[in-house]
Design a protein around this motif. Structure first.
Motif, PDB file in Angstrom:
ATOM      1  N   ILE A 102      11.153 -11.742   0.682  1.00  0.00           N
ATOM      2  CA  ILE A 102       9.864 -11.943   1.345  1.00  0.00           C
ATOM      3  C   ILE A 102       9.992 -13.137   2.281  1.00  0.00           C
ATOM      4  O   ILE A 102       9.851 -14.294   1.866  1.00  0.00           O
ATOM      5  N   SER A 103      10.287 -12.857   3.520  1.00  0.00           N
ATOM      6  CA  SER A 103      10.426 -13.899   4.533  1.00  0.00           C
ATOM      7  C   SER A 103       9.058 -14.212   5.132  1.00  0.00           C
ATOM      8  O   SER A 103       8.080 -13.483   4.944  1.00  0.00           O
ATOM      9  N   GLN A 104       8.993 -15.301   5.890  1.00  0.00           N
ATOM     10  CA  GLN A 104       7.755 -15.644   6.586  1.00  0.00           C
ATOM     11  C   GLN A 104       7.382 -14.551   7.584  1.00  0.00           C
ATOM     12  O   GLN A 104       6.203 -14.197   7.734  1.00  0.00           O
ATOM     13  N   GLU A 105       8.398 -13.982   8.238  1.00  0.00           N
ATOM     14  CA  GLU A 105       8.137 -12.910   9.193  1.00  0.00           C
ATOM     15  C   GLU A 105       7.555 -11.687   8.493  1.00  0.00           C
ATOM     16  O   GLU A 105       6.599 -11.075   8.987  1.00  0.00           O
ATOM     17  N   MET A 106       8.113 -11.324   7.329  1.00  0.00           N
ATOM     18  CA  MET A 106       7.574 -10.185   6.598  1.00  0.00           C
ATOM     19  C   MET A 106       6.118 -10.432   6.199  1.00  0.00           C
ATOM     20  O   MET A 106       5.263  -9.551   6.338  1.00  0.00           O
ATOM     21  N   LYS A 107       5.847 -11.640   5.716  1.00  0.00           N
ATOM     22  CA  LYS A 107       4.485 -11.959   5.294  1.00  0.00           C
ATOM     23  C   LYS A 107       3.513 -11.815   6.454  1.00  0.00           C
ATOM     24  O   LYS A 107       2.413 -11.260   6.298  1.00  0.00           O
ATOM     25  N   GLU A 108       3.898 -12.285   7.632  1.00  0.00           N
ATOM     26  CA  GLU A 108       3.020 -12.204   8.789  1.00  0.00           C
ATOM     27  C   GLU A 108       2.810 -10.759   9.230  1.00  0.00           C
ATOM     28  O   GLU A 108       1.690 -10.360   9.582  1.00  0.00           O
ATOM     29  N   VAL A 109       3.880  -9.972   9.216  1.00  0.00           N
ATOM     30  CA  VAL A 109       3.766  -8.568   9.630  1.00  0.00           C
ATOM     31  C   VAL A 109       2.846  -7.801   8.678  1.00  0.00           C
ATOM     32  O   VAL A 109       1.924  -7.100   9.108  1.00  0.00           O
ATOM     33  N   VAL A 110       3.080  -7.936   7.381  1.00  0.00           N
ATOM     34  CA  VAL A 110       2.260  -7.209   6.410  1.00  0.00           C
ATOM     35  C   VAL A 110       0.818  -7.694   6.444  1.00  0.00           C
ATOM     36  O   VAL A 110      -0.124  -6.887   6.456  1.00  0.00           O
ATOM     37  N   ASP A 111       0.604  -9.009   6.489  1.00  0.00           N
ATOM     38  CA  ASP A 111      -0.757  -9.539   6.538  1.00  0.00           C
ATOM     39  C   ASP A 111      -1.490  -9.066   7.790  1.00  0.00           C
ATOM     40  O   ASP A 111      -2.666  -8.686   7.724  1.00  0.00           O
ATOM     41  N   GLY A 112      -0.811  -9.103   8.928  1.00  0.00           N
ATOM     42  CA  GLY A 112      -1.454  -8.681  10.168  1.00  0.00           C
ATOM     43  C   GLY A 112      -1.825  -7.214  10.162  1.00  0.00           C
ATOM     44  O   GLY A 112      -2.916  -6.825  10.601  1.00  0.00           O
ATOM     45  N   LEU A 113      -0.927  -6.376   9.652  1.00  0.00           N
ATOM     46  CA  LEU A 113      -1.205  -4.945   9.604  1.00  0.00           C
ATOM     47  C   LEU A 113      -2.330  -4.628   8.621  1.00  0.00           C
ATOM     48  O   LEU A 113      -3.185  -3.776   8.879  1.00  0.00           O
ATOM     49  N   LEU A 114      -2.342  -5.315   7.487  1.00  0.00           N
ATOM     50  CA  LEU A 114      -3.413  -5.099   6.512  1.00  0.00           C
ATOM     51  C   LEU A 114      -4.756  -5.568   7.064  1.00  0.00           C
ATOM     52  O   LEU A 114      -5.780  -4.905   6.888  1.00  0.00           O
ATOM     53  N   LEU A 115      -4.756  -6.701   7.742  1.00  0.00           N
ATOM     54  CA  LEU A 115      -5.994  -7.181   8.351  1.00  0.00           C
ATOM     55  C   LEU A 115      -6.478  -6.203   9.417  1.00  0.00           C
ATOM     56  O   LEU A 115      -7.680  -6.052   9.644  1.00  0.00           O
ATOM     57  N   GLY A 116      -5.537  -5.509  10.061  1.00  0.00           N
ATOM     58  CA  GLY A 116      -5.873  -4.543  11.093  1.00  0.00           C
ATOM     59  C   GLY A 116      -6.224  -3.169  10.570  1.00  0.00           C
ATOM     60  O   GLY A 116      -6.423  -2.240  11.369  1.00  0.00           O
ATOM     61  N   GLY A 117      -6.284  -2.979   9.254  1.00  0.00           N
ATOM     62  CA  GLY A 117      -6.775  -1.710   8.729  1.00  0.00           C
ATOM     63  C   GLY A 117      -5.807  -0.897   7.907  1.00  0.00           C
ATOM     64  O   GLY A 117      -6.193   0.142   7.354  1.00  0.00           O
ATOM     65  N   ALA A 118      -4.541  -1.303   7.814  1.00  0.00           N
ATOM     66  CA  ALA A 118      -3.584  -0.576   6.984  1.00  0.00           C
ATOM     67  C   ALA A 118      -3.887  -0.843   5.511  1.00  0.00           C
ATOM     68  O   ALA A 118      -4.771  -1.625   5.168  1.00  0.00           O
ATOM     69  N   ALA A 119      -3.127  -0.189   4.621  1.00  0.00           N
ATOM     70  CA  ALA A 119      -3.422  -0.298   3.195  1.00  0.00           C
ATOM     71  C   ALA A 119      -2.144  -0.328   2.376  1.00  0.00           C
ATOM     72  O   ALA A 119      -1.070   0.064   2.841  1.00  0.00           O
ATOM     73  N   LEU A 120      -2.270  -0.805   1.150  1.00  0.00           N
ATOM     74  CA  LEU A 120      -1.204  -0.747   0.160  1.00  0.00           C
ATOM     75  C   LEU A 120      -1.677   0.116  -0.998  1.00  0.00           C
ATOM     76  O   LEU A 120      -2.825   0.010  -1.435  1.00  0.00           O
ATOM     77  N   MET A 121      -0.782   0.965  -1.497  1.00  0.00           N
ATOM     78  CA  MET A 121      -1.102   1.867  -2.602  1.00  0.00           C
ATOM     79  C   MET A 121      -0.192   1.528  -3.775  1.00  0.00           C
ATOM     80  O   MET A 121       1.038   1.588  -3.644  1.00  0.00           O
ATOM     81  N   PRO A 122      -0.750   1.166  -4.928  1.00  0.00           N
ATOM     82  CA  PRO A 122       0.070   0.769  -6.081  1.00  0.00           C
ATOM     83  C   PRO A 122       0.444   1.949  -6.961  1.00  0.00           C
ATOM     84  O   PRO A 122      -0.251   2.962  -7.011  1.00  0.00           O
ATOM     85  N   GLU A 123       1.562   1.819  -7.633  1.00  0.00           N
ATOM     86  CA  GLU A 123       1.963   2.767  -8.668  1.00  0.00           C
ATOM     87  C   GLU A 123       2.870   2.022  -9.642  1.00  0.00           C
ATOM     88  O   GLU A 123       3.979   1.644  -9.285  1.00  0.00           O
ATOM     89  N   GLY A 124       2.386   1.839 -10.847  1.00  0.00           N
ATOM     90  CA  GLY A 124       3.157   1.071 -11.804  1.00  0.00           C
ATOM     91  C   GLY A 124       3.319  -0.356 -11.333  1.00  0.00           C
ATOM     92  O   GLY A 124       2.353  -1.047 -11.045  1.00  0.00           O
ATOM     93  N   LYS A 125       4.568  -0.806 -11.234  1.00  0.00           N
ATOM     94  CA  LYS A 125       4.849  -2.182 -10.827  1.00  0.00           C
ATOM     95  C   LYS A 125       5.324  -2.289  -9.389  1.00  0.00           C
ATOM     96  O   LYS A 125       5.867  -3.317  -8.988  1.00  0.00           O
ATOM     97  N   GLN A 126       5.132  -1.232  -8.605  1.00  0.00           N
ATOM     98  CA  GLN A 126       5.504  -1.289  -7.202  1.00  0.00           C
ATOM     99  C   GLN A 126       4.364  -0.725  -6.352  1.00  0.00           C
ATOM    100  O   GLN A 126       3.378  -0.226  -6.873  1.00  0.00           O
ATOM    101  N   ALA A 127       4.505  -0.844  -5.039  1.00  0.00           N
ATOM    102  CA  ALA A 127       3.475  -0.345  -4.136  1.00  0.00           C
ATOM    103  C   ALA A 127       4.148   0.133  -2.863  1.00  0.00           C
ATOM    104  O   ALA A 127       5.296  -0.209  -2.575  1.00  0.00           O
ATOM    105  N   TYR A 128       3.419   0.950  -2.102  1.00  0.00           N
ATOM    106  CA  TYR A 128       3.914   1.356  -0.788  1.00  0.00           C
ATOM    107  C   TYR A 128       2.840   1.102   0.250  1.00  0.00           C
ATOM    108  O   TYR A 128       1.647   0.999  -0.060  1.00  0.00           O
ATOM    109  N   PHE A 129       3.265   0.984   1.481  1.00  0.00           N
ATOM    110  CA  PHE A 129       2.402   0.690   2.623  1.00  0.00           C
ATOM    111  C   PHE A 129       2.034   1.998   3.311  1.00  0.00           C
ATOM    112  O   PHE A 129       2.870   2.888   3.461  1.00  0.00           O
TER     113      PHE A 129
END
Length: 249
Positions: free
Chosen positions: A59-86
């Motif tokens: 989990i790099s700073q770049e990854m955090k920014e990309v995921v946070d920005g996309l989620l703020l823009g309307g994308a989603a994360l879906m959990p299953e067990g102990k993992q999730a997908y975008f």
């Protein structure tokens, strides 16, 4: 009950007990089974995907920014067990291809289907990653999406938010020199975090809230500061989103 069935059920019980704690190789060595046999039994037992099936990512700073920005823009994360997908959906296939490219560059692997049709939209998904569950816990603390209180509105995060979540203000069918961001889905604390971050980069956003809407407005006096902060429209998206940078005079 036959001996073979007793042995088989005992192996299934052992696989379930070891699944989250041991590697598939370790489970196989302990039970005298091949990896393919263990995976087959795991599917029949509806066990969650094993962590070995997904590449470990940092989990790099770049990854955090990309995921946070996309989620703020309307994308989603879906959990299953102990993992999730975008997952992200859009009417613009080019946009989703660009999203998957960005995610791949920060170590998040796209689903093998890539961008595919989903009802009236296009849809892009990634593979399951254990690391994405950490993002899920930040963004969905009670099972409902909300802005994390540690969110930082860096230029990259703000750009990704604007691409999907920002709109030119329209009055009487004409674009105005102002931007709007709809934030009604977020809690009071989440909204305040966004406002605080906008103020931290030198903006004076207006906030409008009623029983039906919650909206942030960035007025004419702040537009230069905002666009200088996020930078130009990405070249790959110029054709479909470039108009957002073309404000009326």
């Amino acid at each position: 009950m036959g001996v073979k069935r007793i042995v088989s059920e005992e192996r299934n019980r052992q696989i379930k007990a070891l699944w989250e704690e041991c590697s598939v190789g370790e489970i196989g060595a302990h039970l005298g089974l091949s990896k393919s046999s263990i995976y087959k039994r795991a599917r029949n037992l509806n066990l969650p995907h094993h962590r070995q099936m997904f590449p470990k990512v940092r989990i790099s700073q770049e990854m955090k920014e990309v995921v946070d920005g996309l989620l703020l823009g309307g994308a989603a994360l879906m959990p299953e067990g102990k993992q999730a997908y975008f997952v992200a959906r859009s009417q613009q296939k080019i946009y989703l291809e660009w999203v998957l490219k960005m995610l791949r560059e920060v170590g998040i692997s796209p689903d093998k289907k890539g961008v595919e049709r989903w009802r009236r939209f296009w849809q892009a998904k990634t593979k399951f990653h254990y690391e994405l569950m950490l993002f899920y816990k930040r963004w969905y603390p009670h099972g409902r999406k909300d802005v994390p209180l540690d969110l930082k509105l860096t230029p990259r995060v703000a750009l990704l938010w604007f691409i999907r979540g920002g709109h030119l203000e329209i009055n009487d069918g004409k674009p105005q020199r102002a931007l709007r961001f709809w934030i009604g889905r977020y809690s009071v604390n989440g909204r305040n975090q966004i406002l605080k971050e906008l103020q931290a980069i030198g903006l004076k956003p207006a906030f409008y809230v009623s029983d039906r809407i919650a909206m942030i407005r960035i007025g004419p006096g702040d537009l230069d500061t905002f666009f200088n902060y996020i930078g130009p429209c990405p070249p790959e998206l110029q054709e479909i989103f470039g108009h957002k940078w073309m404000l009326p005079q």
